[in-house]
Design a protein around this motif. Structure first.
Motif: not given
Length: 445
Positions: A300, A303, A329, A333, A336, A344, A348, A380
């Motif tokens: 990670h 992205p 993922i 995300a 974040q 994210w 993403c 991204i």
């Protein structure tokens, strides 16, 4: 006081480290593997040497890269009191990168470009961060700061060329790339920028011939640069219906330099995916690639990288690993915050769901999820040419899912912009035949 290869004053404990320091500076801006020679001087406590070592470790683009870089940047910070202001600013920028504060790092690199415009290693690192955020105007602004003081350096014109191209100023990009190449024929970043221009213009045969001509100069480069320029050559070959050449380039140049490296892996994922979309049988090539992707251990870092790791795992038939990566993922995300969290979570994650759905033939989900992500995909990172993979997968899902009118709306502008592309012509002929427009389908062949 010593100076580096570009004339910037440097604080060194002794002359023995200067060659390694120059190898980093020149090697980094020239995309050459000798940049790694800085590690031969890692015992030198000179603050800039330590900061360069830290930066090199960060370029691994792995989850544990900050831990590997931290001892070096801490040593650089401990010695920063005896460094110049330029050196201290670079140390602070790398420290911010290691700490995950890219906003701060970018601000410092721009300050450096204004105050010390011949610090092209700092400038290129700043462009790297901006590129990964999809901020091409920032890349251009950074490079333009250096023009009055560093126009004699061919690599600056290569940096300018790519920034111009990513901002869609194709004439300016071509002029800058050709100036760089006129100053130094072995300027792979300028080759790369010009390849982007020629691809965007639809000058496919010209682009293929150009890269073929300069490929003999791609010696001593870092693995990303050599594999990525060959990746560009493979894109020209793919559009020109040279399937055997595409697979040969994959086998001999794209996959096999440093199989553990992130950028080599995403070059390979992207090329295999595009080849399959064009109807090329790639055989068992996904399996070896999948073996290496399975070792990413939920990095990670970016992205842009995660999305291609995910698709590659799924295409390699490693569905359990792909599902785990998808869940990872989503979890990452959620952790974040701020602008990074938005990218994210809003870009993403839906793109990842769409890619996984495409790999498993769930066309409805692929159309909806990729369609949600596409308008903001620039956030991204990656180049226009690299992100085109996601557009191709979205278009393929539209066709396979029966959304033929929507597919036509996307495909016809591509056909108009790329009249030399036999790949697109075949796709257009099939689409118009399916739409009940055989007379239009006949236009293409």
């Amino acid at each position: 006081m010593w100076t580096d290869a570009l004339g910037n004053p440097v604080t060194l404990e002794g002359a023995s480290s200067r060659a390694a320091l120059d190898d980093f500076v020149e090697g980094f801006i020239a995309s050459e593997a000798r940049a790694a020679n800085i590690l031969q001087a890692q015992e030198d406590a000179s603050p800039l040497v330590q900061a360069y070592c830290a930066a090199l470790h960060m370029f691994a683009e792995t989850g544990d890269a900050p831990a590997s870089a931290r001892p070096f940047i801490e040593r650089a910070q401990a010695q920063a009191g005896r460094a110049t202001l330029r050196e201290r600013r670079f140390i602070a920028a790398v420290a911010a990168w290691v700490a995950g504060d890219l906003d701060r790092a970018i601000v410092l690199h721009e300050e450096q470009a204004i105050e010390h415009p011949r610090d092209l290693a700092s400038l290129k690192l700043g462009q790297y961060h901006l590129f990964n955020r999809g901020d091409s105007p920032g890349m251009l602004r950074l490079a333009l700061h250096a023009v009055p003081a560093a126009a004699d350096v061919p690599y600056l014109h290569g940096m300018l060329a790519f920034a111009w191209e990513q901002c869609h100023f194709l004439a300016e990009a071509e002029a800058a790339a050709r100036q760089a190449i006129a100053m130094r024929r072995k300027e792979p970043w300028a080759h790369h920028a010009l390849a982007h221009v020629l691809l965007t213009h639809g000058r496919l045969a010209e682009g293929h011939a150009f890269l073929q001509d300069v490929s003999a100069t791609w010696t001593g480069l870092n693995s990303f640069m050599v594999t990525h320029n060959w990746w560009h050559q493979a894109l020209f070959a793919l559009d020109l219906d040279r399937a055997d050449e595409v697979l040969s380039i994959y086998d001999h140049h794209v996959w096999g330099e440093v199989k553990e490296y992130s950028q080599d892996q995403v070059n390979a994922v992207s090329l295999l995916a595009r080849a399959e979309l064009a109807g090329v049988d790639v055989g068992g090539r996904w399996q070896d690639l999948g073996d290496h992707l399975a070792r990413r251990a939920h990095d990670h870092v970016l992205p842009f990288l995660d999305l291609q790791y995910l698709y590659g795992l799924a295409r390699a038939g490693r569905m359990e690993a792909a599902q785990e990566w998808m869940a990872s993922i989503e979890q990452h995300a959620l952790r974040q915050q701020g602008a990074a969290g938005t990218v994210w979570q809003r870009v993403c994650v839906p793109a990842a769901r769409g890619l996984l759905a495409h790999a498993t033939g769930e066309w409805k989900t692929a159309v909806e999820a990729l369609g949600h992500a596409m308008p903001r995909l620039v956030e991204i990172g990656g180049s226009h040419a690299q992100r085109d993979l996601f557009a191709q997968l979205h278009l393929d899902a539209l066709i396979r899912g029966g959304h033929l009118s929507g597919a036509q709306n996307l495909l016809q502008p591509l056909l108009a912009a790329q009249p030399e592309s036999r790949r697109l012509k075949r796709q257009g002929a099939r689409l118009y035949a399916a739409l009940g427009l055989p007379s239009v389908a006949a236009y293409f062949f």
